[in-house]
Design a protein around this motif. Structure first.
Motif, PDB file in Angstrom:
ATOM      1  N   GLY A 109       8.910  13.968  -9.430  1.00 13.23           N
ATOM      2  CA  GLY A 109       9.702  13.552 -10.584  1.00 13.23           C
ATOM      3  C   GLY A 109      10.509  12.298 -10.394  1.00 13.23           C
ATOM      4  O   GLY A 109      11.309  11.921 -11.261  1.00 13.23           O
ATOM      5  N   GLY A 110      10.324  11.647  -9.250  1.00 13.52           N
ATOM      6  CA  GLY A 110      11.042  10.397  -9.022  1.00 13.52           C
ATOM      7  C   GLY A 110      12.552  10.529  -9.024  1.00 13.52           C
ATOM      8  O   GLY A 110      13.268   9.577  -9.369  1.00 13.52           O
ATOM      9  N   GLY A 111      13.058  11.707  -8.664  1.00 11.68           N
ATOM     10  CA  GLY A 111      14.499  11.904  -8.631  1.00 11.68           C
ATOM     11  C   GLY A 111      15.126  12.196  -9.977  1.00 11.68           C
ATOM     12  O   GLY A 111      16.351  12.308 -10.088  1.00 11.68           O
ATOM     13  N   ALA A 112      14.293  12.330 -11.013  1.00 13.50           N
ATOM     14  CA  ALA A 112      14.817  12.577 -12.354  1.00 13.50           C
ATOM     15  C   ALA A 112      15.366  13.994 -12.469  1.00 13.50           C
ATOM     16  O   ALA A 112      14.907  14.916 -11.792  1.00 13.50           O
ATOM     17  CB  ALA A 112      13.723  12.372 -13.393  1.00 13.50           C
ATOM     18  N   ARG A 113      16.344  14.149 -13.332  1.00  9.29           N
ATOM     19  CA  ARG A 113      16.783  15.483 -13.726  1.00  9.29           C
ATOM     20  C   ARG A 113      15.904  15.889 -14.910  1.00  9.29           C
ATOM     21  O   ARG A 113      16.004  15.319 -16.008  1.00  9.29           O
ATOM     22  CB  ARG A 113      18.255  15.461 -14.114  1.00  9.29           C
ATOM     23  N   TRP A 114      15.031  16.856 -14.703  1.00  7.73           N
ATOM     24  CA  TRP A 114      14.011  17.162 -15.695  1.00  7.73           C
ATOM     25  C   TRP A 114      14.597  17.653 -17.018  1.00  7.73           C
ATOM     26  O   TRP A 114      13.988  17.492 -18.068  1.00  7.73           O
ATOM     27  CB  TRP A 114      13.025  18.188 -15.134  1.00  7.73           C
ATOM     28  N   ALA A 115      15.750  18.261 -16.957  1.00  7.78           N
ATOM     29  CA  ALA A 115      16.366  18.775 -18.181  1.00  7.78           C
ATOM     30  C   ALA A 115      16.767  17.649 -19.129  1.00  7.78           C
ATOM     31  O   ALA A 115      16.827  17.841 -20.347  1.00  7.78           O
ATOM     32  CB  ALA A 115      17.589  19.618 -17.837  1.00  7.78           C
ATOM     33  N   THR A 116      17.030  16.475 -18.577  1.00  8.84           N
ATOM     34  CA  THR A 116      17.482  15.348 -19.397  1.00  8.84           C
ATOM     35  C   THR A 116      16.663  14.093 -19.100  1.00  8.84           C
ATOM     36  O   THR A 116      17.182  12.981 -19.178  1.00  8.84           O
ATOM     37  CB  THR A 116      18.975  15.059 -19.125  1.00  8.84           C
ATOM     38  N   ALA A 117      15.397  14.271 -18.766  1.00  9.80           N
ATOM     39  CA  ALA A 117      14.553  13.134 -18.405  1.00  9.80           C
ATOM     40  C   ALA A 117      14.423  12.153 -19.558  1.00  9.80           C
ATOM     41  O   ALA A 117      14.247  12.552 -20.722  1.00  9.80           O
ATOM     42  CB  ALA A 117      13.174  13.630 -17.992  1.00  9.80           C
ATOM     43  N   SER A 118      14.511  10.872 -19.241  1.00  8.73           N
ATOM     44  CA  SER A 118      14.290   9.843 -20.251  1.00  8.73           C
ATOM     45  C   SER A 118      12.806   9.810 -20.610  1.00  8.73           C
ATOM     46  O   SER A 118      11.972  10.406 -19.922  1.00  8.73           O
ATOM     47  CB  SER A 118      14.716   8.482 -19.715  1.00  8.73           C
ATOM     48  N   LYS A 119      12.475   9.102 -21.686  1.00 11.99           N
ATOM     49  CA  LYS A 119      11.073   8.995 -22.067  1.00 11.99           C
ATOM     50  C   LYS A 119      10.259   8.351 -20.953  1.00 11.99           C
ATOM     51  O   LYS A 119       9.140   8.785 -20.651  1.00 11.99           O
ATOM     52  CB  LYS A 119      10.917   8.181 -23.351  1.00 11.99           C
ATOM     53  N   GLU A 120      10.818   7.336 -20.337  1.00 15.94           N
ATOM     54  CA  GLU A 120      10.114   6.670 -19.233  1.00 15.94           C
ATOM     55  C   GLU A 120       9.889   7.623 -18.070  1.00 15.94           C
ATOM     56  O   GLU A 120       8.792   7.660 -17.490  1.00 15.94           O
ATOM     57  CB  GLU A 120      10.916   5.458 -18.766  1.00 15.94           C
ATOM     58  N   GLN A 121      10.907   8.408 -17.742  1.00 11.16           N
ATOM     59  CA  GLN A 121      10.757   9.365 -16.651  1.00 11.16           C
ATOM     60  C   GLN A 121       9.743  10.451 -17.002  1.00 11.16           C
ATOM     61  O   GLN A 121       8.893  10.806 -16.188  1.00 11.16           O
ATOM     62  CB  GLN A 121      12.111   9.996 -16.325  1.00 11.16           C
ATOM     63  N   ALA A 122       9.818  10.963 -18.213  1.00  8.87           N
ATOM     64  CA  ALA A 122       8.884  12.002 -18.644  1.00  8.87           C
ATOM     65  C   ALA A 122       7.450  11.484 -18.656  1.00  8.87           C
ATOM     66  O   ALA A 122       6.517  12.184 -18.222  1.00  8.87           O
ATOM     67  CB  ALA A 122       9.272  12.515 -20.033  1.00  8.87           C
ATOM     68  N   ASP A 123       7.269  10.264 -19.128  1.00  7.75           N
ATOM     69  CA  ASP A 123       5.929   9.676 -19.143  1.00  7.75           C
ATOM     70  C   ASP A 123       5.384   9.541 -17.725  1.00  7.75           C
ATOM     71  O   ASP A 123       4.189   9.754 -17.485  1.00  7.75           O
ATOM     72  CB  ASP A 123       5.945   8.309 -19.821  1.00  7.75           C
ATOM     73  N   GLY A 124       6.251   9.197 -16.775  1.00  8.53           N
ATOM     74  CA  GLY A 124       5.822   9.083 -15.386  1.00  8.53           C
ATOM     75  C   GLY A 124       5.399  10.417 -14.807  1.00  8.53           C
ATOM     76  O   GLY A 124       4.397  10.503 -14.076  1.00  8.53           O
TER      77      GLY A 124
END
Length: 304
Positions: A109-124
């Motif tokens: 997840g690239g260090g993202a917090r999945w509960a509040t992932a940005s669109k860019e993070q979610a797309d990744g």
């Protein structure tokens, strides 16, 4: 079980930090013992035990040595980083030699917090999932490790688990359609300097139940669970219906069984008696040589 039943006197005398020789190097010096008799369970050595070889020919050579020693499974967290051509050769080797591929990492997840992932993070994250499907087509395996992001320490965990479900289900849409499984791994250490969402078997179990999809299951790494709470058999039993993959590593040191405090003979017999026939990934380093690694698992195999 007495530690001396697991490791040779020479191996136990070596320093804990010893990296061990690769199978290919050791085989060149002497025949690797262990026999061609397959292990009774699917113990899966990892590439890191023997060194990540630069060429695919060297890599396949280590797989051959593992097969010759009786292993019928293989694990490589970062197989997805190898070229598509190399992945296809690994898949062909597995099929030709009757071996099963264990997990590779689909995403952290690239260090993202999945509960509040940005669109860019979610797309990744979703891009990583689609890429995993292509790897599975080349290699022919089923399970992928997934780390479902970071945790906020001053917020209730239950609420964070529930808030992660939507992102998890988007991953499941991809894996369900492909007939694959991602196994969520609780960790006893931070990732990228951030606390992980899942730290125990029970955390992963709770999230898997919330997602409630065939592709979303739990990876039970007994090393991590021993670090954070112990009671390995009890915790595994309580989460059993969601466990789809298992990994080993002794404590302390994260080396092969017999180098620490966990009685892996008892653990292995217990999960085998419960009907587990899947892969057990050897997610640990080696104290001593590759022969010591083989001997430690032969000692377990002998009591099954």
């Amino acid at each position: 079980m007495d530690r001396r039943k697991f490791v040779t006197a020479a191996g136990s005398a070596l320093a804990l930090a010893g990296a061990g020789k690769g199978f290919a190097q050791e085989a060149a010096e002497k025949e690797v013992k262990g026999g061609s008799e397959p292990f009774k369970v699917l113990f899966a050595p990892t590439a890191k035990h023997f060194g990540q070889h630069k060429t695919i020919e060297e890599y396949l050579g280590t797989m051959q040595q593992a097969h010759d020693a009786g292993f019928r499974a293989w694990e490589d967290n970062w197989l997805s980083r190898r070229s598509p051509g190399d992945q296809e050769k690994v898949g062909e080797f597995l099929r030709s030699n009757g071996m099963t591929m264990g997990v590779t990492v689909v995403t952290t997840g690239g260090g993202a917090r999945w509960a509040t992932a940005s669109k860019e993070q979610a797309d990744g994250i979703l891009k990583d999932c689609h890429a995993a499907v292509e790897v599975a087509k080349r290699v022919g395996h089923k399970w992928f490790t997934l780390i479902p992001g970071a945790r906020v320490e001053d917020e209730p965990l239950e609420a964070q688990l529930k808030a992660t479900v939507d992102m998890m289900k988007r991953c499941s849409d991809i894996f369900d359609e492909a007939g694959l499984v991602y196994v969520m791994e609780p960790l006893s250490h931070p990732m990228g300097g951030k606390p992980v969402l899942l730290e125990t078997f029970k955390h992963g179990y709770e999230l898997a139940k919330l997602v409630d999809r065939p592709s979303c299951k739990l990876l039970a790494d007994f090393y991590h669970q021993q670090q954070v709470g112990g009671d390995l058999i009890k915790n595994a039993d309580e989460c059993w219906d969601q466990i789809a993959y298992i990994q080993y590593g002794d404590v302390p040191g994260r080396k092969q069984p017999g180098t620490g405090e966990i009685n892996y003979a008892n653990v292995t017999k217990h999960i085998k008696d419960k009907g587990y026939t899947g892969v057990i990934g050897l997610e640990h380093g080696v104290q001593g040589s590759s022969q010591d690694l083989i001997d430690s698992y032969r000692a377990i195999d002998a009591v099954l």
